[in-house]
Design a protein around this motif. Structure first.
Motif, short mmCIF file in Angstrom:
data_model
loop_
_atom_site.label_atom_id
_atom_site.label_comp_id
_atom_site.label_asym_id
_atom_site.label_seq_id
_atom_site.Cartn_x
_atom_site.Cartn_y
_atom_site.Cartn_z
N PHE A 1 0.81 -1.22 0.00
CA PHE A 1 0.00 0.00 0.00
C PHE A 1 0.85 1.27 0.00
CE2 PHE A 1 -2.38 -3.29 2.35
CZ PHE A 1 -3.38 -3.52 1.42
N SER A 2 2.07 1.18 -0.49
CA SER A 2 2.96 2.34 -0.50
C SER A 2 3.89 2.28 -1.70
CB SER A 2 3.78 2.37 0.80
OG SER A 2 4.58 3.52 0.86
N MET A 3 4.58 3.38 -1.97
CA MET A 3 5.54 3.40 -3.06
C MET A 3 6.76 2.56 -2.69
SD MET A 3 7.03 7.32 -2.72
CE MET A 3 5.43 8.11 -2.60
N PRO A 4 7.47 2.03 -3.68
CA PRO A 4 8.69 1.26 -3.39
C PRO A 4 9.72 2.11 -2.67
CG PRO A 4 7.99 0.93 -5.67
CD PRO A 4 7.16 2.05 -5.11
N ALA A 5 10.60 1.44 -1.93
CA ALA A 5 11.60 2.14 -1.10
C ALA A 5 12.47 3.09 -1.91
CB ALA A 5 12.47 1.12 -0.37
N THR B 1 -0.05 4.11 -11.58
CA THR B 1 0.38 3.11 -10.61
C THR B 1 -0.43 1.82 -10.71
OG1 THR B 1 0.94 2.82 -8.27
CG2 THR B 1 -1.15 3.94 -8.76
N SER B 2 -0.03 0.85 -9.94
CA SER B 2 -0.75 -0.42 -9.88
C SER B 2 -0.75 -0.91 -8.44
CB SER B 2 -0.08 -1.46 -10.80
OG SER B 2 1.26 -1.68 -10.39
N TYR B 3 -1.76 -1.71 -8.14
CA TYR B 3 -1.90 -2.32 -6.82
C TYR B 3 -2.14 -3.82 -7.00
CZ TYR B 3 -3.07 2.39 -5.00
OH TYR B 3 -3.07 3.72 -4.65
N GLY B 4 -1.53 -4.61 -6.17
CA GLY B 4 -1.82 -6.05 -6.22
C GLY B 4 -3.22 -6.36 -5.73
N SER B 5 -3.71 -5.55 -4.80
CA SER B 5 -5.02 -5.78 -4.18
C SER B 5 -6.15 -5.14 -4.98
CB SER B 5 -5.03 -5.18 -2.77
OG SER B 5 -4.06 -5.78 -1.95
N PRO B 6 -7.37 -5.66 -4.81
CA PRO B 6 -8.52 -5.04 -5.47
C PRO B 6 -8.87 -3.68 -4.86
CG PRO B 6 -9.22 -6.89 -4.10
CD PRO B 6 -7.72 -6.88 -4.09
N ILE C 1 -10.11 -3.32 -1.11
CA ILE C 1 -9.12 -3.49 -0.06
C ILE C 1 -8.27 -2.23 0.06
CG2 ILE C 1 -7.01 -4.73 0.59
CD1 ILE C 1 -8.32 -7.29 -0.32
N VAL C 2 -7.84 -1.69 -1.09
CA VAL C 2 -7.01 -0.47 -1.08
C VAL C 2 -7.75 0.69 -0.44
CG1 VAL C 2 -5.90 1.26 -2.55
CG2 VAL C 2 -5.69 -1.18 -3.11
N HIS C 3 -9.02 0.88 -0.81
CA HIS C 3 -9.77 2.05 -0.34
C HIS C 3 -10.45 1.84 1.01
CE1 HIS C 3 -9.52 4.73 -3.90
NE2 HIS C 3 -9.23 3.59 -4.50
N LEU C 4 -11.18 0.76 1.13
CA LEU C 4 -12.01 0.58 2.33
C LEU C 4 -11.25 -0.04 3.50
CD1 LEU C 4 -15.28 -0.68 0.56
CD2 LEU C 4 -14.59 1.67 1.13
N PHE C 5 -10.37 -0.97 3.22
CA PHE C 5 -9.64 -1.64 4.29
C PHE C 5 -8.37 -0.88 4.66
CE2 PHE C 5 -6.36 -4.70 5.64
CZ PHE C 5 -6.95 -5.15 6.81
N ALA C 6 -7.57 -0.50 3.67
CA ALA C 6 -6.27 0.13 3.93
C ALA C 6 -6.32 1.65 3.93
CB ALA C 6 -5.24 -0.37 2.92
N GLY C 7 -7.42 2.25 3.52
CA GLY C 7 -7.55 3.71 3.56
C GLY C 7 -6.80 4.45 2.48
N ASN C 8 -6.29 3.72 1.50
CA ASN C 8 -5.57 4.31 0.36
C ASN C 8 -4.50 5.31 0.79
OD1 ASN C 8 -4.88 4.53 -2.29
ND2 ASN C 8 -6.76 5.53 -2.95
N ALA C 9 -3.63 4.85 1.67
CA ALA C 9 -2.58 5.71 2.22
C ALA C 9 -1.65 6.25 1.14
CB ALA C 9 -1.77 4.95 3.27
N GLY C 10 -1.33 5.44 0.14
CA GLY C 10 -0.43 5.86 -0.93
C GLY C 10 -0.97 7.06 -1.68
N TYR C 11 -2.25 7.03 -1.98
CA TYR C 11 -2.89 8.16 -2.66
C TYR C 11 -2.78 9.43 -1.83
CZ TYR C 11 -6.61 11.10 -4.56
OH TYR C 11 -7.32 12.15 -5.09
N LYS C 12 -3.01 9.30 -0.55
CA LYS C 12 -2.98 10.47 0.33
C LYS C 12 -1.58 11.09 0.39
CE LYS C 12 -6.85 8.84 3.08
NZ LYS C 12 -7.27 8.20 4.34
N VAL C 13 -0.54 10.26 0.43
CA VAL C 13 0.82 10.78 0.43
C VAL C 13 1.07 11.60 -0.83
CG1 VAL C 13 3.25 10.12 0.20
CG2 VAL C 13 1.81 9.00 1.92
#
Length: 196
Positions: free
Chosen positions: A88-92, A131-136, A139-151
């Motif tokens: 749920f984040s950008m690569p290191a 970008t791309s996400y492994g998860s549907p 999960i990205v939006h409702l479960f994980a809160g889409n932290a990457g987008y917010k950053v």
């Protein structure tokens, strides 16, 4: 328009690298001046140095080790980031580019009056993400809160020009993607970039 495309993926045969090539080729075909920055192929070192960290909390940031990247960023009118979301984040490596290159005197300045940040990337009038996400999606939006987008859109984009145009394109559920879904997303990216 002068546009930098920053890509981060270790594999040149990856889907994300194909997205990177499509973005760069489409921009060039549309007449834009493109700077293609492939962090892995350039062997970018993401770890902040001791000198950088010690000088970070002020406007005398030691950017010597990333000066070329900082100069490029300050010369651009547009920036497009192309990378996969991992955990749920950008690569290191991309996070390290942000940490080191988007520093004081480059992306922002410290206001000594009340210690807040003032945006400094007024030259960036276009901020895009592919970008791309492994998860549907759910999960990205409702479960994980889409932290990457917010950053990206709440943390980084506000440091750009006040009325900067932006777009955020994501292929979700890459773990279950199909040839059709990947081709459709490539077409969407190509169409979006061609309208810039």
């Amino acid at each position: 328009m002068r546009i930098q495309v920053v890509h981060c993926h270790p594999l040149t045969d990856s889907y994300d690298h194909a997205l990177f090539r499509v973005i760069v080729e489409t921009l060039a075909a549309s007449g834009h001046s493109v700077v293609a920055t492939d962090l892995y192929r350039e062997d970018f070192h993401p770890a902040m140095t001791e000198s950088e960290r010690r000088s970070y909390m002020g406007n005398d940031y030691d950017l010597r080790a990333v000066a070329a990247y900082a100069t490029t960023l300050k010369q651009m009118e547009g920036l497009i980031l192309c990378f996969p979301h991992w955990w749920f984040s950008m690569p290191a490596m991309l996070k390290g580019w942000v940490d080191r290159v988007w520093g004081p005197g480059i992306a922002f300045t410290y206001d000594s009056g009340d210690a807040h940040l003032r945006p400094a990337l007024h030259n960036i009038k276009l901020f895009g993400v592919v970008t791309s996400y492994g998860s549907p999606w759910w999960i990205v939006h409702l479960f994980a809160g889409n932290a990457g987008y917010k950053v990206l859109m709440r943390g980084m984009k506000p440091l750009c020009a006040r009325n900067a145009r932006s777009f955020y394109l994501a292929h979700y559920d890459m773990d279950h993607s199909t040839v059709r879904s990947r081709e459709a997303f490539l077409d969407k990216v190509r169409a979006t970039v061609s309208r810039l």
